[in-house]
Structure formats: C-alpha cells, structure tokens
Motif scaffolding. Structure first.
Motif, short mmCIF file in Angstrom:
data_model
loop_
_atom_site.label_atom_id
_atom_site.label_comp_id
_atom_site.label_asym_id
_atom_site.label_seq_id
_atom_site.Cartn_x
_atom_site.Cartn_y
_atom_site.Cartn_z
N ALA A 207 132.64 6.59 102.44
CA ALA A 207 131.78 5.45 102.78
C ALA A 207 132.44 4.10 102.50
N GLY A 208 133.59 4.12 101.82
CA GLY A 208 134.27 2.87 101.51
C GLY A 208 133.61 2.08 100.39
N VAL A 209 132.96 2.78 99.47
CA VAL A 209 132.24 2.13 98.37
C VAL A 209 133.02 2.30 97.07
N VAL B 32 140.22 2.26 93.18
CA VAL B 32 138.93 2.10 93.85
C VAL B 32 137.77 2.16 92.86
N ALA B 33 138.07 2.07 91.58
CA ALA B 33 137.02 2.15 90.57
C ALA B 33 137.39 1.32 89.36
N SER C 102 136.51 -7.85 93.77
CA SER C 102 136.99 -7.94 95.16
C SER C 102 138.17 -7.02 95.43
N VAL C 103 139.05 -6.85 94.45
CA VAL C 103 140.24 -6.02 94.68
C VAL C 103 139.84 -4.56 94.89
N ALA C 104 138.97 -4.05 94.04
CA ALA C 104 138.52 -2.66 94.18
C ALA C 104 137.72 -2.49 95.47
N ARG C 105 136.93 -3.48 95.84
CA ARG C 105 136.15 -3.38 97.09
C ARG C 105 137.08 -3.28 98.29
N ALA C 106 138.12 -4.11 98.29
CA ALA C 106 139.06 -4.10 99.41
C ALA C 106 139.82 -2.78 99.47
N ARG C 107 140.23 -2.30 98.32
CA ARG C 107 140.98 -1.03 98.29
C ARG C 107 140.09 0.14 98.73
N ALA C 108 138.79 0.10 98.39
CA ALA C 108 137.87 1.16 98.80
C ALA C 108 137.73 1.20 100.31
N LYS C 109 137.64 0.05 100.94
CA LYS C 109 137.55 0.01 102.41
C LYS C 109 138.83 0.56 103.03
#
Length: 478
Positions: free
Chosen positions: A384-386, A410-411, A441-448
């Motif tokens: 889900a990219g979360v 991502v976490a 923001s970094v983890a959010r971008a990496r998750a996507k």
C-alpha cells in the motif's frame, strides 16, 4: 500475480501435497501461494482438520477443479485441550507440544499418498513448522519445499539458532545479552528478549514431562534444512541482500521469492468473518481527513495488550493530537472513556474485533501504520506504500522491525517493544507527531518507492513472477 501464457495444459498436471500450519498468519499466505499454483494448472491437495476446513473455502471455491481438501482428525495429545486444532488459543509454553502433536499426521498422510496411483504426488510443499513432512517426502521418494510465511531474514534467524544451538543463557535474563548472527549479511545482533519466544522457551527449558516435545521442535527446524528449497513470501527489492547469495543458515538451499502475496481488498474482506465495522463505514470516516494524516494502529489478531500498555498508547494518541484508527482485538482493553473522548473530538476511531486492514491501508487518508511487524501486516503496508511505526512483540517481529528500519528505511521505531512492555507516553507522542510531520517525509517517500518496486516484482517479468514461473517449470519437470 497473473500466470504467464503457456503452450497448453498438461494432460496430467503435476499433483502437489500442501501441508499448512494451522495458524492464521501461516495458513493464509500459503493459500494465496496455492492460488497462484492452481491458476497455472497444477493439481493441489491441501491437508486440513475439521475445525480448520472452513479456512479453505475461498480457495476451493475459486479453484474447484484444481484444489481438493484432505480432511483428517487432529491428533490428540494429553497436554493439549480437547478440540484445540489451531494456535489461536494455544498458550506459548505449549507451542512445541502443538507442533509435536501435529506431526502425528505423518502416518495417515503417508497412507493416503501411497494410494494415489492415478494422480501420484510429485512434491510436498509445507509450512516451516511442519518439518515432519521432510521424512515423509523421503519415504515417498519425492522432494519437499518449505513454505515460509516470513521473509528470508526472518527465516534464517531461527534456523541459525537451532542449527548452532545458541544456548548461553543471560544472567537473570539480562536484556543486555546479545546474540550475533555471523553468517547472515551485515552480521545482525539481537537482544535475548528479542529472539523468538519459540526458541527462548526451548532453550530455557520446558517442564520435564515436555522435554521430548521440546527436542522435536529443534528437529523440526533441522529437517527444514534437508529440503529441496524454500519458498518465501518476499521480494528482491526488499530482501535482495539476503537473496543474492545462498545462506549457510538455510543450508545453502535455494530460495524462491514469490511475494508479496498480500491479497487484494476484496479477498481480504472475505477473511474478516464477522466484521466489527464495515469497510464502507470506515472508508467514509477516513474520507473526512487530509491525505496521509491518519495513523492506523493494529497489533494483529493474537496480540492482546495489557491495561498498562493500552493506557500508555491511549495517552500518547491524545497527547500527539494525530488522527487515528485503533483496532482492538476481541479480548483487548481500552482505557475507560477513551473511546468516547475520541469520538467527541472527531479525531479518533476505535474498532473492536476485525477491521478491513488492506482497504484501510490503501485509503489516501492513512499515512502511517503502527504495527507489531507481523510479516503479513508488513507486506500489506509495503504493497500500500504506507510507512510503519514499528512496535514488535514476539516471534520474527524484532527481526522484521530491524529490516524495515535499518535496511529498507520504511519504518521508524515506536518503542522498544515486547509483550507487556509499556512505552513512555510522552516519548511515543513525540514519535507520532514527528511521523506525520516533516520528520517523517523520508520514510514516507521510501515507502511509496518500495510499493512501486513490489508491484513490479509480481508483474510479468518481475523478480517474483520469474521465481514463481521457474518454480512451476521445475515442478513440471518432476
């Protein structure tokens, strides 16, 4: 993951015997994998017991001509309550007993397999807690493939422990005692309390009357190392470091990475049974919030938080002022009046029982997932990219948390974790606020980014698709 075009169906498709381990987190991903095999025309017989047969219904309905059940009575054991056929209500100290009892299926399964003259079984695919199927496959003269519902790292660590028999006990259970894994890339190290409870229970000793079952637990993992190879619910972009070279802790066996096997929203919804909140209602509630602003909190179907842990989490959610959905198990606790205050503030929702997790994670308003880092939940979030707030409890979850935080990025760690360990509410509130703010923001971008890589992996030509097609080809060659 759609099947690749084939030149034509086999006149006699290969017949596989699948043996799941009766725990939701193990059986469901194996059934997802079975669906991929059935979609490619393979014939599957799945071993089950009366109380677990209902879990097979979606798979049987979707593939009535390819998948067939083999329903056998669950073997009795004097240390297990009558009627216990899955691990949901099994006390941890009896986990080894449960595995030992399940192994008694060896004889009836062997007898059934020897009778299959018209469609002989060509291979066994079984969960890594079903090591007894390795001598079974030897007796049948066919290969066995180990299915692991964990990632490669999460599989290598427990096998390393049993293979090396790491037996130094910490003084008075000192949490500072660490175990290093020198044969795994990066040489990860974990505190004793972070190791699987299955292994710690084994090494710290069961009651004398259960000593035999304890030894059979070790043998279970050693049998896995004699198999043809491992199928893992993972993908190269997430765990390429542990897939590039065969691992000594997995006896240098081949690993087919075929994940993520995360179901789509419809399939996940069918698994919910009696849903406490309909997916549509939760989606409508989430629609009121900006994109990425809500934290989804869920610690799986079996982890029950103590009142102290629940109180700390509730206080942190209130102090952080972040919007949230908190899914509480049927036996879970929520501080008195907390649910009412959250409703009045129109900032939080408490869901009791089952929730449509896959659909929730894919809603635009959900920006973070506070999770116990169970592997199925991890892959649902990845797909889900979360990004995740890691709060590991037991099993492979500390290993997964390290992978997500340190390897994948991502976490972030929500707290030290562990069953019954309550975090400082102020510290946890800060973590929550930072996550939904600029610091996350970094983890959010990496998750996507990782979600895109996961989607590519299961498409035609992707790494997981190629591994799956290669495995099916090799099975057909049998």
């Amino acid at each position: 993951m759609a099947p690749a075009p084939t030149a034509g169906a086999d006149a006699t498709p290969p017949h596989l015997l699948l043996v799941p381990f009766p725990a939701q987190g193990h059986a469901l991903p194996l059934f997802d994998f079975a669906a991929l095999l059935a979609a490619r025309g393979l014939r599957l017989t799945v071993v089950t017991t009366p109380a677990n047969a209902g879990d097979l219904v979606p798979l049987l309905t979707a593939h009535p001509n390819c998948v067939h059940p083999l329903t056998l009575p669950f073997p009795s054991h004097p240390s297990l309550p009558a009627g216990l056929e899955n691990t949901k209500n099994c006390p941890p100290v009896y986990f080894a007993v449960f595995i030992h009892a399940l192994a008694a299926l060896h004889r009836p399964v062997l007898a059934w397999a020897k009778e299959q003259s018209e469609h002989p079984v060509v291979a066994v695919i079984s969960d890594f807690f079903c090591g007894w199927t390795q001598p079974l496959s030897v007796e049948l003269g066919i290969p066995r493939i180990v299915f692991t519902p964990s990632g490669v790292l999460g599989t290598a660590v427990p096998h390393s422990l049993f293979r090396r028999h790491v037996n130094k006990r910490p003084v008075e259970r000192d949490d500072g005692f660490k175990v290093t894994f020198p044969k795994i890339p990066g040489e990860p190290a974990y505190q004793w309390r972070e190791l699987s409870m299955v292994y710690r229970t084994y090494i710290e000793g069961l009651a004398e009357e259960l000593a035999g079952e304890s030894q059979s637990l070790k043998q279970n993992f050693l049998w896995n190392l004699e198999s043809w190879g491992f199928v893992s619910n993972t993908f190269r972009a997430l765990e390429g470091r542990y897939l590039d070279t065969p691992l000594e802790d997995l006896s240098f066996r081949r690993v087919w990475a075929v994940g993520p096997l995360a179901p789509d929203t419809d399939a996940a919804g069918e698994r919910g049974g009696k849903a406490a909140v309909a997916a549509g209602n939760l989606s409508a509630w989430l629609d009121a919030f900006p994109e990425g602003s809500v934290v989804y909190v869920c610690f799986g179907s079996q982890a029950v938080q103590t009142p102290a842990v629940a109180a700390a989490l509730a206080e942190a959610l209130e102090r952080s002022a972040v919007p949230f959905v908190w899914v509480v198990s049927q036996d879970g606790v929520v501080p008195e009046d907390f649910e009412g205050r959250a409703a009045v503030a129109k900032r939080g929702m408490v869901v009791r029982g089952w929730a449509p997790q896959v659909a929730a994670l894919r809603h635009a308003a959900v920006g973070w997932f506070m999770t116990h880092c169970g592997w199925n939940s991890v892959l649902e979030a990845v797909a889900a990219g979360v990004p995740m707030l890691a709060w590991p409890m037991s099993a492979d979850q500390f290993v997964n948390a390290r992978l997500l935080v340190e390897d994948a990025g991502v976490a972030v760690r929500a707290c030290a974790g562990g069953i019954g360990v309550a975090p400082d509410p102020n510290d946890l509130a800060t973590v929550l606020a930072d996550a939904v703010g600029e610091k996350g923001s970094v983890a959010r971008a990496r998750a996507k980014e990782l979600a895109g890589e996961a989607a590519i992996a299961v498409r035609s030509g992707g790494s997981s698709h190629q591994d799956l097609e290669q495995l099916v080809h090799e099975i057909r060659m049998l």
